[in-house]
Design an enzyme around this catalytic site. Structure first.
Site, PDB file in Angstrom:
ATOM      1  N   TYR A 198       3.230 -47.256  -7.034  1.00  0.00           N
ATOM      2  CA  TYR A 198       2.951 -46.853  -8.423  1.00  0.00           C
ATOM      3  C   TYR A 198       3.462 -45.430  -8.596  1.00  0.00           C
ATOM      4  CZ  TYR A 198      -0.220 -50.822  -9.188  1.00  0.00           C
ATOM      5  OH  TYR A 198      -0.753 -52.086  -9.353  1.00  0.00           O
TER       6      TYR A 198
ATOM      7  N   PRO B   4      -1.547 -53.884 -17.907  1.00  0.00           N
ATOM      8  CA  PRO B   4      -1.305 -54.471 -16.589  1.00  0.00           C
ATOM      9  C   PRO B   4      -1.393 -53.496 -15.408  1.00  0.00           C
ATOM     10  CG  PRO B   4       0.746 -54.306 -17.824  1.00  0.00           C
ATOM     11  CD  PRO B   4      -0.347 -53.924 -18.759  1.00  0.00           C
TER      12      PRO B   4
ATOM     13  N   HIS C 215      -1.083 -57.499   1.414  1.00  0.00           N
ATOM     14  CA  HIS C 215      -0.809 -56.070   1.489  1.00  0.00           C
ATOM     15  C   HIS C 215      -2.092 -55.335   1.858  1.00  0.00           C
ATOM     16  CE1 HIS C 215       2.936 -55.992  -1.347  1.00  0.00           C
ATOM     17  NE2 HIS C 215       3.009 -56.938  -0.432  1.00  0.00           N
TER      18      HIS C 215
ATOM     19  N   TYR D 217      -9.458 -51.706  -6.921  1.00  0.00           N
ATOM     20  CA  TYR D 217      -8.174 -52.403  -6.877  1.00  0.00           C
ATOM     21  C   TYR D 217      -8.289 -53.747  -6.155  1.00  0.00           C
ATOM     22  CZ  TYR D 217      -3.119 -52.874  -6.973  1.00  0.00           C
ATOM     23  OH  TYR D 217      -1.843 -53.321  -7.215  1.00  0.00           O
TER      24      TYR D 217
ATOM     25  N   LYS E  37      -5.364 -56.495 -13.227  1.00  0.00           N
ATOM     26  CA  LYS E  37      -6.686 -57.131 -13.317  1.00  0.00           C
ATOM     27  C   LYS E  37      -6.735 -58.408 -14.160  1.00  0.00           C
ATOM     28  CE  LYS E  37      -9.147 -54.585 -10.728  1.00  0.00           C
ATOM     29  NZ  LYS E  37      -8.464 -55.062  -9.524  1.00  0.00           N
TER      30      LYS E  37
HETATM   31  P1  FAD Z   1      -2.683 -67.350 -20.320  1.00  0.00           P
HETATM   32  O1  FAD Z   1      -1.992 -67.186 -19.035  1.00  0.00           O
HETATM   33  O2  FAD Z   1      -2.129 -66.666 -21.525  1.00  0.00           O
HETATM   34  O3  FAD Z   1      -2.784 -68.907 -20.604  1.00  0.00           O
HETATM   35  C1  FAD Z   1      -3.158 -69.426 -21.856  1.00  0.00           C
HETATM   36  C2  FAD Z   1      -2.533 -70.799 -22.025  1.00  0.00           C
HETATM   37  O4  FAD Z   1      -2.952 -71.325 -23.284  1.00  0.00           O
HETATM   38  C3  FAD Z   1      -1.006 -70.730 -22.049  1.00  0.00           C
HETATM   39  O5  FAD Z   1      -0.469 -71.703 -21.180  1.00  0.00           O
HETATM   40  C4  FAD Z   1      -0.666 -70.995 -23.511  1.00  0.00           C
HETATM   41  O6  FAD Z   1       0.591 -71.619 -23.650  1.00  0.00           O
HETATM   42  C5  FAD Z   1      -1.814 -71.884 -23.923  1.00  0.00           C
HETATM   43  N1  FAD Z   1      -2.046 -71.893 -25.369  1.00  0.00           N
HETATM   44  C6  FAD Z   1      -1.914 -70.875 -26.252  1.00  0.00           C
HETATM   45  N2  FAD Z   1      -2.189 -71.286 -27.486  1.00  0.00           N
HETATM   46  C7  FAD Z   1      -2.533 -72.590 -27.401  1.00  0.00           C
HETATM   47  C8  FAD Z   1      -2.909 -73.568 -28.358  1.00  0.00           C
HETATM   48  N3  FAD Z   1      -2.984 -73.276 -29.653  1.00  0.00           N
HETATM   49  N4  FAD Z   1      -3.178 -74.796 -27.913  1.00  0.00           N
HETATM   50  C9  FAD Z   1      -3.108 -75.118 -26.586  1.00  0.00           C
HETATM   51  N5  FAD Z   1      -2.738 -74.235 -25.643  1.00  0.00           N
HETATM   52  C10 FAD Z   1      -2.452 -72.982 -26.053  1.00  0.00           C
HETATM   53  N6  FAD Z   1      -2.873 -59.892 -14.102  1.00  0.00           N
HETATM   54  C11 FAD Z   1      -3.260 -59.680 -12.815  1.00  0.00           C
HETATM   55  O7  FAD Z   1      -4.393 -60.035 -12.467  1.00  0.00           O
HETATM   56  N7  FAD Z   1      -2.443 -59.087 -11.881  1.00  0.00           N
HETATM   57  C12 FAD Z   1      -1.206 -58.664 -12.220  1.00  0.00           C
HETATM   58  O8  FAD Z   1      -0.470 -58.175 -11.350  1.00  0.00           O
HETATM   59  C13 FAD Z   1      -0.779 -58.813 -13.586  1.00  0.00           C
HETATM   60  N8  FAD Z   1       0.446 -58.420 -13.973  1.00  0.00           N
HETATM   61  C14 FAD Z   1       0.880 -58.715 -15.225  1.00  0.00           C
HETATM   62  C15 FAD Z   1       2.153 -58.342 -15.574  1.00  0.00           C
HETATM   63  C16 FAD Z   1       2.632 -58.640 -16.835  1.00  0.00           C
HETATM   64  C17 FAD Z   1       4.030 -58.216 -17.196  1.00  0.00           C
HETATM   65  C18 FAD Z   1       1.806 -59.359 -17.781  1.00  0.00           C
HETATM   66  C19 FAD Z   1       2.316 -59.732 -19.148  1.00  0.00           C
HETATM   67  C20 FAD Z   1       0.531 -59.733 -17.433  1.00  0.00           C
HETATM   68  C21 FAD Z   1       0.044 -59.408 -16.168  1.00  0.00           C
HETATM   69  N9  FAD Z   1      -1.232 -59.771 -15.781  1.00  0.00           N
HETATM   70  C22 FAD Z   1      -1.660 -59.483 -14.512  1.00  0.00           C
HETATM   71  C23 FAD Z   1      -2.134 -60.469 -16.712  1.00  0.00           C
HETATM   72  C24 FAD Z   1      -2.183 -61.991 -16.517  1.00  0.00           C
HETATM   73  O9  FAD Z   1      -0.875 -62.519 -16.569  1.00  0.00           O
HETATM   74  C25 FAD Z   1      -3.070 -62.640 -17.577  1.00  0.00           C
HETATM   75  O10 FAD Z   1      -4.285 -61.944 -17.636  1.00  0.00           O
HETATM   76  C26 FAD Z   1      -3.327 -64.129 -17.288  1.00  0.00           C
HETATM   77  O11 FAD Z   1      -2.188 -64.885 -17.595  1.00  0.00           O
HETATM   78  C27 FAD Z   1      -4.511 -64.668 -18.100  1.00  0.00           C
HETATM   79  O12 FAD Z   1      -4.648 -66.052 -17.887  1.00  0.00           O
HETATM   80  P2  FAD Z   1      -5.243 -66.986 -19.017  1.00  0.00           P
HETATM   81  O13 FAD Z   1      -5.245 -68.355 -18.455  1.00  0.00           O
HETATM   82  O14 FAD Z   1      -6.493 -66.413 -19.546  1.00  0.00           O
HETATM   83  O15 FAD Z   1      -4.207 -66.872 -20.232  1.00  0.00           O
HETATM   84  C1  DHB Z   2       2.583 -56.512 -10.590  1.00  0.00           C
HETATM   85  C2  DHB Z   2       2.083 -56.422 -11.867  1.00  0.00           C
HETATM   86  C3  DHB Z   2       1.131 -55.471 -12.158  1.00  0.00           C
HETATM   87  O1  DHB Z   2       0.624 -55.396 -13.388  1.00  0.00           O
HETATM   88  C4  DHB Z   2       0.681 -54.589 -11.189  1.00  0.00           C
HETATM   89  O2  DHB Z   2      -0.243 -53.646 -11.514  1.00  0.00           O
HETATM   90  C5  DHB Z   2       1.177 -54.693  -9.911  1.00  0.00           C
HETATM   91  C6  DHB Z   2       2.136 -55.662  -9.608  1.00  0.00           C
HETATM   92  C7  DHB Z   2       3.595 -57.547 -10.276  1.00  0.00           C
HETATM   93  O3  DHB Z   2       4.042 -58.235 -11.215  1.00  0.00           O
HETATM   94  O4  DHB Z   2       3.966 -57.693  -9.105  1.00  0.00           O
END
Ligand code: FAD
Ligand code: DHB
Length: 405
Positions: free
Chosen positions: A204, A296, A75, A388, A300
């Site tokens: 947005y 979210p 995009h 962004y 980021k």
């Molecule tokens: P996680 O993805 O939470 O991974 C952690 C892993 O550890 C999981 O697989 C979990 O099962 C595992 N775990 C937990 N406890 C244990 C344990 N005790 N033992 C072993 N394993 C364990 N971010 C963006 O950059 N862009 C976006 O557009 C965006 N949109 C989002 C929209 C939504 C609705 C949500 C909820 C989040 C969004 N995020 C976005 C945030 C993003 O999803 C997270 O920041 C990202 O998943 C972080 O990755 P991580 O690997 O640190 O943690």
């Molecule tokens: C999406 C999630 C976000 O948090 C955002 O700021 C933009 C897009 C998505 O899930 O596509």
């Protein structure tokens, strides 16, 4: 008990843990990844979608960008919508060529699991009773049960990549961490719908009834969100009520609106800002959501997880190749500089676009003025755009053995 010896023990197979495991592999550093959920659960979890330019470049440079190149949607801009008008922000023009890519987090996780399995290095799913110990010693351990057998991973370092609800951060003794936190009086109700996206960029929306966001996952699938009270139960929302609310908030004066289709997934996510410092204790290094959460709105979270991992991989490489510890010692400060800028940006996007329950008419007018200024000033739009698409990384690709993009 089975004892496994490795260099880096990684807790969590989300984006942070899998990316770190692969970057270490590319640098000849051994790791064991321990995940408490099943492979299907980890892949099916619907979350992030927006990748910064630097995250896209990193995945490609690591050789795990094939799916991203085939299915990712680049995009060049986005829309900010308020008072019934959509305003375009041209990211590429304002940042000298940078864009974002929409590619589901579950696709990235699937690609990274495939890459991990192809390396033959260990990845345990459905590990039970995971715990970490010896954090202040030179040989920390990860203990867990798998298929009825007790395992102990003995390593040089542990990477706590187990997300916000994981066990690594709580294993740090009381009094060590300083926690900064803000919860928001709203959450997001999100859906995936079988409907062709009606716009080729994100929208947005700030509406009098609250925030709404138009996004997508593919040319056939639309991803939409709107602001709800934080404790809202998804059971209170029929599909028809969801579509009514989406269309009420998003339809603009020029009659633009999302296409309606069958809802295939729905859920509510709470919103918080959270930072735990330092991101290291002894031989335990926290990365990604284990150390910090952003609301979210700024997209980021996943991108911050990727930048933490880059900083950690550089530090571990320098330790193993040259016996140097400065970058390990600087890990937390280096990450936190970026984390706090992303926190500020995410807080600003959230506060400007959402309706707070105690909002006064003054607050509302101020938010509209903020958006009016944003969308009419090139300086303000440039500031939004450069944050962004992602601020420049402090760590070069060359320092982790990758070619520059
Ligand atoms: P996680 O993805 O939470 O991974 C952690 C892993 O550890 C999981 O697989 C979990 O099962 C595992 N775990 C937990 N406890 C244990 C344990 N005790 N033992 C072993 N394993 C364990 N971010 C963006 O950059 N862009 C976006 O557009 C965006 N949109 C989002 C929209 C939504 C609705 C949500 C909820 C989040 C969004 N995020 C976005 C945030 C993003 O999803 C997270 O920041 C990202 O998943 C972080 O990755 P991580 O690997 O640190 O943690
Ligand atoms: C999406 C999630 C976000 O948090 C955002 O700021 C933009 C897009 C998505 O899930 O596509």
């Amino acid at each position: 008990m089975s004892v496994i010896r490795t260099q880096v023990g990684i807790v969590g197979a989300g984006p942070a843990g899998l990316l770190l495991g692969h970057l270490l592999h590319l640098n000849g550093i051994d790791s064991v990844i321990v995940e408490n959920r099943s492979r299907d659960y980890v892949i099916d979890r619907v979350r992030a979608g927006v990748l910064e330019q630097g995250t896209v470049d990193l995945l490609k440079a690591m050789g795990v960008g094939d799916g991203l190149e085939r299915k990712g949607l680049r995009h060049d801009g986005l829309y900010v919508s308020f008072q019934g008008e959509r305003h375009h922000v041209n990211l590429v023009e304002l940042t000298g060529g940078k864009a974002i890519t929409v590619y589901g987090q579950n696709e990235i996780v699937r690609d990274l699991i495939d890459a991990r399995i192809a390396t033959g290095r260990p990845l345990y799913f459905e590990a039970e009773g995971v715990s970490v110990g010896g954090l202040e010693s030179a040989e920390p351990t990860i203990a867990f049960q798998h298929d009825g057998t007790a395992h102990e991973v003995q390593c040089d370092f542990i990477a706590g990549c187990d997300g916000f609800h994981g066990i690594c951060r709580p294993s740090i003794p009381d009094g060590v961490l300083t926690v900064y936190e803000r919860t928001y009086p709203f959450g997001w109700l999100g859906i995936l719908a079988e409907a062709a996206p009606s716009c080729d960029e994100l929208v947005y929306t700030c509406h009098a009834r609250g925030f709404a966001l138009f996004s997508m996952r593919s040319p056939q699938v639309t991803r939409l969100y709107f602001q709800v009270p934080p404790e809202e139960s998804i059971d209170n929302w029929s599909d028809e009520a969801i579509w009514n609310e989406m269309l009420t908030r998003m339809t603009t004066h020029d009659r633009w609106k999302p296409n309606v289709g069958r809802i295939v997934q729905k859920g509510v996510t709470p919103m918080r800002s959270f930072v735990a410092t330092p991101m290291r204790h002894g031989r335990l290094f926290l990365a990604g959501d284990a150390a910090h959460i952003v609301p979210p709105t700024g997209a980021k979270g996943l991108n911050l997880a990727a930048s933490d991992v880059l900083v950690l991989a550089r530090a571990l490489k320098s330790f193993y190749e040259r016996g140097r510890t400065e970058w390990l010692d600087g890990y937390s400060d280096t990450c936190l500089r970026r984390v706090w800028k992303a926190q500020r940006f995410s807080w600003w996007m959230t506060s400007t676009l959402h309706r707070f329950p105690d909002e006064t008419p003054f607050d509302h007018q101020r938010r509209i003025a903020d958006l009016d200024y944003l969308t009419s000033s090139r300086a303000a739009m440039t500031s939004l755009a450069e944050q962004y698409v992602g601020l420049p990384a402090e760590v070069s690709f060359e320092s982790v053995g990758l070619s520059a993009p």
